[in-house]
Design an enzyme around this catalytic site. Structure first.
Site, PDB file in Angstrom:
ATOM      1  N   HIS A 198      67.451  50.476  45.895  1.00 10.30           N
ATOM      2  CA  HIS A 198      68.863  50.842  45.828  1.00 10.30           C
ATOM      3  C   HIS A 198      69.715  49.874  46.667  1.00 10.30           C
ATOM      4  O   HIS A 198      70.658  49.264  46.159  1.00 10.30           O
ATOM      5  CB  HIS A 198      69.031  52.282  46.326  1.00 10.30           C
ATOM      6  CG  HIS A 198      70.439  52.774  46.305  1.00 10.30           C
ATOM      7  ND1 HIS A 198      70.905  53.626  45.331  1.00 10.30           N
ATOM      8  CD2 HIS A 198      71.505  52.532  47.123  1.00 10.30           C
ATOM      9  CE1 HIS A 198      72.188  53.884  45.548  1.00 10.30           C
ATOM     10  NE2 HIS A 198      72.567  53.241  46.639  1.00 10.30           N
ATOM     11  N   GLU A 199      69.368  49.728  47.918  1.00 10.25           N
ATOM     12  CA  GLU A 199      70.158  48.864  48.798  1.00 10.25           C
ATOM     13  C   GLU A 199      70.087  47.411  48.350  1.00 10.25           C
ATOM     14  O   GLU A 199      71.061  46.667  48.451  1.00 10.25           O
ATOM     15  CB  GLU A 199      69.704  49.002  50.264  1.00 10.25           C
ATOM     16  CG  GLU A 199      69.863  50.400  50.857  1.00 10.25           C
ATOM     17  CD  GLU A 199      71.249  51.009  50.641  1.00 10.25           C
ATOM     18  OE1 GLU A 199      72.231  50.247  50.554  1.00 10.25           O
ATOM     19  OE2 GLU A 199      71.343  52.250  50.535  1.00 10.25           O
ATOM     20  N   HIS A 214      74.695  42.547  44.212  1.00 14.89           N
ATOM     21  CA  HIS A 214      76.118  42.576  43.873  1.00 14.89           C
ATOM     22  C   HIS A 214      76.895  41.651  44.823  1.00 14.89           C
ATOM     23  O   HIS A 214      77.792  40.929  44.410  1.00 14.89           O
ATOM     24  CB  HIS A 214      76.616  44.022  44.000  1.00 14.89           C
ATOM     25  CG  HIS A 214      77.839  44.355  43.207  1.00 14.89           C
ATOM     26  ND1 HIS A 214      78.450  45.579  43.299  1.00 14.89           N
ATOM     27  CD2 HIS A 214      78.582  43.648  42.320  1.00 14.89           C
ATOM     28  CE1 HIS A 214      79.504  45.605  42.496  1.00 14.89           C
ATOM     29  NE2 HIS A 214      79.601  44.442  41.890  1.00 14.89           N
TER      30      HIS A 214
HETATM   31 ZN    ZN Z   1      74.533  53.098  47.367  1.00 14.74          ZN
END
Ligand code: ZN
Length: 680
Positions: free
Chosen positions: A470-471, A477
């Site tokens: 997730h991180e 991004h």
């Molecule tokens: Zn998040």
């Protein structure tokens, strides 16, 4: 402290990373004060220019201003989360108002706003490219939304309401915290611990001892104590006691009661945005969200509600039947739910953390995400010990693209320690932007994973690996950003879009093709058994209907409070109001003395007001987007390149729906999420 202050000198380390080892605490304040001074001079220069206001000399100039200040502030606040001390925390509360005043000074600069307004009104936006147009829109709206266009009298009112709101929100949070901390349940008879895991019992004994009750056990309303108690404690009466205590936080009519605060916060928020011309607070918030309007959010939540209800009801029936089979008699209550659900899950899937840990050695999992990033986006990660780090646990990498060009610096910081706050997050030390040269970003992920013990390396739970993915998704991004302006770069996107890059990456973790890259037994090197992968998949949907209903109940309640208009804002009974808003999501009967609103810090203290739906919203996006990978191959280069070029690299340079449609060819539908969560 100005001379030889490393924060005021150019950072001459590799990739202009802050020279962490030569920064001392006393350097920050003088540096930040000095940089505020020079940033305000930059702003004055923009405002007082004798040249007619243009896009470049006003809008772009504003985006370019204060770069060194933000870099220093980022170092400070990032370290205040990851490597802090009491002195640093004190300094943070000293610096916060100084920085707020600084941004107020910009937003309330009438001459500056005049120039921004002139450019905004005079520019034919169809002649700008999408990103330029977005920056113009965002800059102008930023001023408007902060009250720059109001009459002097209304400006004063706006500022007063803002101040009062800030205090009420703080008070709301303090009450919840006080109520959470005040509760303790002491157990004297070991029999009452029956069913609890050893680790939980040890924790409860340590808590008791620390509070002067040596030889007894203490349970609290903190998650690591409360959650396992509700899941495992055989003593039903004590589960009920804990549950009632949990659900009545800040709702007892005493000095910590939040009912009046809820009413005041809701009313002031409405009053504040009414000054700006909005009917409701949700109208104000949703204007800058992918979802666009309160109607759309409500339709979205209600659609999911219709679809989740049958499954949730069936799940409740299944747990009831299971409980009955275990000898339970009478009516199943909310305090029985976790207890019997947990037991049913164990019986059904026979998979648990301890079985999976050996396959999730941290080093292997990290190698796994790097491999995934390589296969998808052609990135390679080169450990570079020359890059300064702020703690020996932290590792710095140079990130390179397929052509061997520098893309980003990447920091990883995985283990808990004193001075690091709980949880996991991605952050950046420098945003990407272009001003002739492409300034590449410095990105970091900070986690609190199970550390190595004795002769055992760090072995993660499945949830921890999921957190890592997730991180790392957020980090991609940031790393792949390709914007002209730092205020539109990387993760600077609408609130309900920012979790797409992170949540989508979690999907890879359920795919054999991905797990085979790294999930190998830390001693034998054996790959994770196929039936384990299947069990992970199967159990991931367990009671998903019930979970969905819970999230929907919070989302609907949030929207109900924040969609009130001026003539509806007088709410008499907080509990009756929330019960009405949540009525359709209730799977159990109401509990006397329980209230969610009075303890819902997310929306009454934090920034999730009219935004709680974002969690589900982002799930729709990530499931829908992943379905393309799923169809064409999870490492399909063409799909990955499109995801990178249309979404990851574009930051907030365009409306997220436009970006999304360019990747997907259409607007997202809820189908893939329903399929994934078994709600179809
Ligand atoms: Zn998040």
């Amino acid at each position: 402290m100005l001379e030889n202050n490393p924060l005021l000198l150019p950072f001459d380390s590799p990739f202009e990373v802050a020279p962490f080892s030569s920064i001392r605490l006393e350097h920050y304040k003088p540096a930040i004060e000095k940089l505020i001074e020079s940033s305000l001079l930059e702003i004055d220069k923009i405002a007082a220019s004798v040249d007619a206001p243009t896009y470049d000399n006003t809008i772009v100039a504003l985006d370019r201003s204060g770069k060194q200040l933000s870099q220093v502030a980022e170092v400070f606040f990032n370290l205040n989360s990851a490597e802090t001390s009491e002195e640093m925390q004190a300094l943070a509360s000293d610096l916060s108002p100084i920085l707020t005043d600084f941004s107020n000074a910009i937003m309330q600069n009438a001459i500056l706003f005049d120039r921004v307004k002139t450019v905004y009104t005079a520019t034919d936006q169809s002649l700008l490219d999408a990103e330029d147009s977005m920056l113009l829109e965002k800059t102008y709206k930023g001023f408007i939304r902060s009250g720059a266009n109001l009459s002097d009298e209304d400006k004063k009112k706006y500022a007063e309401i803002s101040k009062e709101l800030a205090q009420l929100q703080l008070k709301f949070g303090e009450n919840v915290l006080a109520e959470t901390n005040a509760y303790e349940m002491i157990i004297e008879d070991e029999k009452d611990l029956a069913g609890l895991p050893e680790g939980t019992k040890e924790g409860a004994a340590a808590t008791a001892e620390a509070k002067g009750h040596k030889g007894k056990w203490m349970f609290t309303l903190q998650a690591p104590s409360f959650v396992p108690f509700m899941e495992y404690a055989d003593n039903r009466a004590l589960r009920e006691k804990m549950f009632r205590a949990y659900m009545s936080k800040a709702f007892k009519g005493d000095k910590f009661d939040n009912q009046e605060n809820v009413k005041k916060i809701v009313a002031l928020r409405q009053e504040k945005v009414a000054l700006l011309g909005y009917e409701s607070y949700s109208d104000y918030v949703l204007e800058e969200r992918m979802a666009e309007s309160a109607d759309k959010v409500e339709a979205f939540l209600n659609d999911l509600l219709t679809k989740a209800t049958p499954k949730a009801k069936a799940e409740v029936e299944a747990v009831k039947a299971f409980a009955k089979g275990q000898g339970f008699e009478g009516e199943l209550e909310r305090w029985d739910w976790s207890y019997y659900s947990q037991k049913l899950k164990n019986e059904k899937f026979q998979i648990n953390d301890e079985m999976l840990r050996p396959y999730f050695k941290l080093d292997n999992a990290v190698k796994g995400i790097f491999d995934v990033a390589n296969k998808l986006y052609g990135l390679t990660f080169k450990h570079n010990p020359e890059i300064p780090v702020y703690h020996p646990d932290v590792k710095a990498y140079e990130v390179l693209n397929e052509k061997g060009e520098h893309v980003s610096v990447f920091f990883e910081d995985y283990f808990p320690r004193e001075g690091k706050r709980g949880g996991a997050w991605m952050t950046s030390y420098k945003s990407q932007y272009k001003d002739g040269i492409d300034h590449r970003p410095i990105v970091s992920i900070v986690c609190n994973f199970t550390p190595a013990t004795g002769d055992k390396p760090s072995l993660l739970t499945y949830n921890e690996v999921e957190t890592l993915f997730h991180e790392f998704g957020h980090a991609l991004h940031g790393m792949l950003a390709d914007s002209k302006y730092s205020s539109l770069s990387g993760t600077s996107v609408y609130w309900d879009f920012v979790e797409l890059p992170s949540q989508i990456l979690e999907n890879w973790l359920q795919e054999k093709e991905c797990l085979d890259l790294f999930a190998k037994h830390y001693e034998t090197g054996e790959p994770i058994p196929e039936d384990y992968i299947q069990k992970i998949k199967d159990s991931s949907n367990f009671n998903e209907g019930y979970q969905t209903m819970r999230q929907l109940s919070f989302g609907l309640m949030d929207m109900a409070w924040h969609s009130l208009k001026a003539d509806e804002i007088q709410v008499d009974d907080v509990r009756a109001f929330e019960q009405k808003a949540m009525a359709q999501t209730e799977l159990f009967g109401a509990i006397e003395g329980a209230c969610m609103s009075t303890q819902f810090s997310h929306i009454f203290q934090g920034g999730y007001a009219a935004g709680y739906y974002s969690y589900k919203w982002a799930e729709v996006l990530d499931a829908d987007a992943f379905s393309v990978f799923k169809e064409k191959g999870i490492f399909n280069k063409e799909v990955a390149t499109s995801f990178k070029e249309n979404i990851l690299s574009r930051g907030g340079s365009e409306h997220p729906m436009e970006l999304y449609k360019r990747f997907r060819g259409q607007e997202p539908t809820v189908d893939a999420l329903l399929e994934r969560s078994g709600l179809k």
